[in-house]
Design a protein around this motif. Structure first.
Motif, PDB file in Angstrom:
ATOM      1  N   TYR A   4       0.828  -1.204   0.000  1.00  0.00           N
ATOM      2  CA  TYR A   4       0.000   0.000   0.000  1.00  0.00           C
ATOM      3  C   TYR A   4       0.860   1.251   0.000  1.00  0.00           C
ATOM      4  O   TYR A   4       0.501   2.268  -0.599  1.00  0.00           O
ATOM      5  N   GLY A   5       1.998   1.184   0.657  1.00  0.00           N
ATOM      6  CA  GLY A   5       2.924   2.310   0.622  1.00  0.00           C
ATOM      7  C   GLY A   5       3.482   2.537  -0.766  1.00  0.00           C
ATOM      8  O   GLY A   5       3.617   3.673  -1.223  1.00  0.00           O
ATOM      9  N   VAL A   6       3.780   1.438  -1.479  1.00  0.00           N
ATOM     10  CA  VAL A   6       4.277   1.550  -2.851  1.00  0.00           C
ATOM     11  C   VAL A   6       3.186   2.109  -3.759  1.00  0.00           C
ATOM     12  O   VAL A   6       3.451   2.949  -4.620  1.00  0.00           O
ATOM     13  N   ALA A   7       1.963   1.664  -3.559  1.00  0.00           N
ATOM     14  CA  ALA A   7       0.858   2.161  -4.378  1.00  0.00           C
ATOM     15  C   ALA A   7       0.643   3.654  -4.156  1.00  0.00           C
ATOM     16  O   ALA A   7       0.455   4.412  -5.117  1.00  0.00           O
ATOM     17  N   LEU A   8       0.692   4.093  -2.913  1.00  0.00           N
ATOM     18  CA  LEU A   8       0.519   5.510  -2.619  1.00  0.00           C
ATOM     19  C   LEU A   8       1.671   6.322  -3.181  1.00  0.00           C
ATOM     20  O   LEU A   8       1.464   7.393  -3.767  1.00  0.00           O
ATOM     21  N   LEU A   9       2.886   5.823  -3.046  1.00  0.00           N
ATOM     22  CA  LEU A   9       4.055   6.509  -3.578  1.00  0.00           C
ATOM     23  C   LEU A   9       3.972   6.636  -5.090  1.00  0.00           C
ATOM     24  O   LEU A   9       4.227   7.710  -5.647  1.00  0.00           O
ATOM     25  N   SER A  10       3.610   5.570  -5.774  1.00  0.00           N
ATOM     26  CA  SER A  10       3.535   5.636  -7.236  1.00  0.00           C
ATOM     27  C   SER A  10       2.402   6.548  -7.695  1.00  0.00           C
ATOM     28  O   SER A  10       2.562   7.287  -8.669  1.00  0.00           O
ATOM     29  N   PHE A  11       1.275   6.535  -6.988  1.00  0.00           N
ATOM     30  CA  PHE A  11       0.186   7.441  -7.329  1.00  0.00           C
ATOM     31  C   PHE A  11       0.629   8.896  -7.196  1.00  0.00           C
ATOM     32  O   PHE A  11       0.401   9.712  -8.097  1.00  0.00           O
ATOM     33  N   CYS A  12       1.299   9.217  -6.096  1.00  0.00           N
ATOM     34  CA  CYS A  12       1.754  10.586  -5.875  1.00  0.00           C
ATOM     35  C   CYS A  12       2.782  11.004  -6.917  1.00  0.00           C
ATOM     36  O   CYS A  12       2.758  12.141  -7.407  1.00  0.00           O
ATOM     37  N   MET A  13       3.669  10.089  -7.285  1.00  0.00           N
ATOM     38  CA  MET A  13       4.689  10.415  -8.279  1.00  0.00           C
ATOM     39  C   MET A  13       4.059  10.653  -9.647  1.00  0.00           C
ATOM     40  O   MET A  13       4.429  11.596 -10.350  1.00  0.00           O
ATOM     41  N   LEU A  14       3.100   9.819 -10.037  1.00  0.00           N
ATOM     42  CA  LEU A  14       2.446  10.008 -11.329  1.00  0.00           C
ATOM     43  C   LEU A  14       1.669  11.320 -11.382  1.00  0.00           C
ATOM     44  O   LEU A  14       1.732  12.047 -12.375  1.00  0.00           O
ATOM     45  N   PHE A  45       0.669  14.911   2.540  1.00  0.00           N
ATOM     46  CA  PHE A  45      -0.742  15.139   2.834  1.00  0.00           C
ATOM     47  C   PHE A  45      -1.510  13.821   2.937  1.00  0.00           C
ATOM     48  O   PHE A  45      -2.253  13.605   3.900  1.00  0.00           O
ATOM     49  N   LEU A  46      -1.325  12.935   1.968  1.00  0.00           N
ATOM     50  CA  LEU A  46      -2.088  11.685   1.960  1.00  0.00           C
ATOM     51  C   LEU A  46      -1.644  10.716   3.043  1.00  0.00           C
ATOM     52  O   LEU A  46      -2.457   9.951   3.555  1.00  0.00           O
ATOM     53  N   SER A  47      -0.361  10.737   3.392  1.00  0.00           N
ATOM     54  CA  SER A  47       0.090   9.812   4.437  1.00  0.00           C
ATOM     55  C   SER A  47      -0.332  10.274   5.825  1.00  0.00           C
ATOM     56  O   SER A  47      -0.307   9.487   6.771  1.00  0.00           O
ATOM     57  N   ASN A  48      -0.750  11.513   5.967  1.00  0.00           N
ATOM     58  CA  ASN A  48      -1.221  12.020   7.256  1.00  0.00           C
ATOM     59  C   ASN A  48      -2.736  12.051   7.360  1.00  0.00           C
ATOM     60  O   ASN A  48      -3.276  12.656   8.291  1.00  0.00           O
ATOM     61  N   ASN A  65       4.070   4.589   6.019  1.00  0.00           N
ATOM     62  CA  ASN A  65       5.104   5.372   6.706  1.00  0.00           C
ATOM     63  C   ASN A  65       6.499   5.003   6.223  1.00  0.00           C
ATOM     64  O   ASN A  65       7.368   5.881   6.093  1.00  0.00           O
ATOM     65  N   PHE A  66       6.740   3.723   5.966  1.00  0.00           N
ATOM     66  CA  PHE A  66       8.051   3.284   5.479  1.00  0.00           C
ATOM     67  C   PHE A  66       8.383   3.930   4.143  1.00  0.00           C
ATOM     68  O   PHE A  66       9.446   4.513   3.964  1.00  0.00           O
ATOM     69  N   TRP A  67       7.456   3.841   3.187  1.00  0.00           N
ATOM     70  CA  TRP A  67       7.775   4.371   1.865  1.00  0.00           C
ATOM     71  C   TRP A  67       7.763   5.889   1.823  1.00  0.00           C
ATOM     72  O   TRP A  67       8.487   6.487   1.034  1.00  0.00           O
ATOM     73  N   SER A  68       6.955   6.521   2.642  1.00  0.00           N
ATOM     74  CA  SER A  68       7.029   7.989   2.675  1.00  0.00           C
ATOM     75  C   SER A  68       8.345   8.441   3.285  1.00  0.00           C
ATOM     76  O   SER A  68       8.919   9.439   2.862  1.00  0.00           O
ATOM     77  N   ALA A  69       8.858   7.690   4.259  1.00  0.00           N
ATOM     78  CA  ALA A  69      10.168   8.027   4.833  1.00  0.00           C
ATOM     79  C   ALA A  69      11.284   7.770   3.814  1.00  0.00           C
ATOM     80  O   ALA A  69      12.256   8.530   3.753  1.00  0.00           O
ATOM     81  N   MET A  70      11.170   6.731   3.023  1.00  0.00           N
ATOM     82  CA  MET A  70      12.181   6.441   2.004  1.00  0.00           C
ATOM     83  C   MET A  70      12.185   7.503   0.908  1.00  0.00           C
ATOM     84  O   MET A  70      13.225   7.881   0.403  1.00  0.00           O
ATOM     85  N   TYR A  71      11.017   7.991   0.548  1.00  0.00           N
ATOM     86  CA  TYR A  71      10.902   8.963  -0.549  1.00  0.00           C
ATOM     87  C   TYR A  71      11.244  10.362  -0.097  1.00  0.00           C
ATOM     88  O   TYR A  71      11.921  11.104  -0.797  1.00  0.00           O
ATOM     89  N   ILE A  72      10.786  10.735   1.084  1.00  0.00           N
ATOM     90  CA  ILE A  72      11.006  12.092   1.571  1.00  0.00           C
ATOM     91  C   ILE A  72      12.253  12.085   2.387  1.00  0.00           C
ATOM     92  O   ILE A  72      13.156  12.743   2.328  1.00  0.00           O
TER      93      ILE A  72
END
Length: 72
Positions: A4-14, A45-48, A65-72
């Motif tokens: 789910y973290g990967v899905a949220l990260l990819s959605f935000c990036m796209l 915004f979306l992770s909070n 939280n893991f993927w948002s920490a990796m990206y940010i």
């Protein structure tokens, strides 16, 4: 779940890349203007959202939280 973290990260990036390309076209340059920054802000915004009433299971929240920490 980490997926789910990967899905949220990819959605935000796209979304960020698309909006950055639109901004570039609006100001007349052939470049992505601020797409990664927009993606980071959207991810923050979306992770909070769980602070504003969206309930997630513990594995889902830890994956996001893991993927948002990796990206940010």
């Amino acid at each position: 779940m980490v997926i789910y973290g990967v899905a949220l990260l990819s959605f935000c990036m796209l979304v960020g890349v698309y909006v950055g390309d639109l901004l570039g076209q609006l100001i007349g340059v052939q470049a992505n203007v601020g797409g990664v920054g927009i993606a980071m802000l959207l991810l923050i915004f979306l992770s909070n959202l769980h602070d504003h009433g969206l309930r997630m299971s513990a594995p889902t929240e830890s994956g996001i939280n893991f993927w948002s920490a990796m990206y940010i």
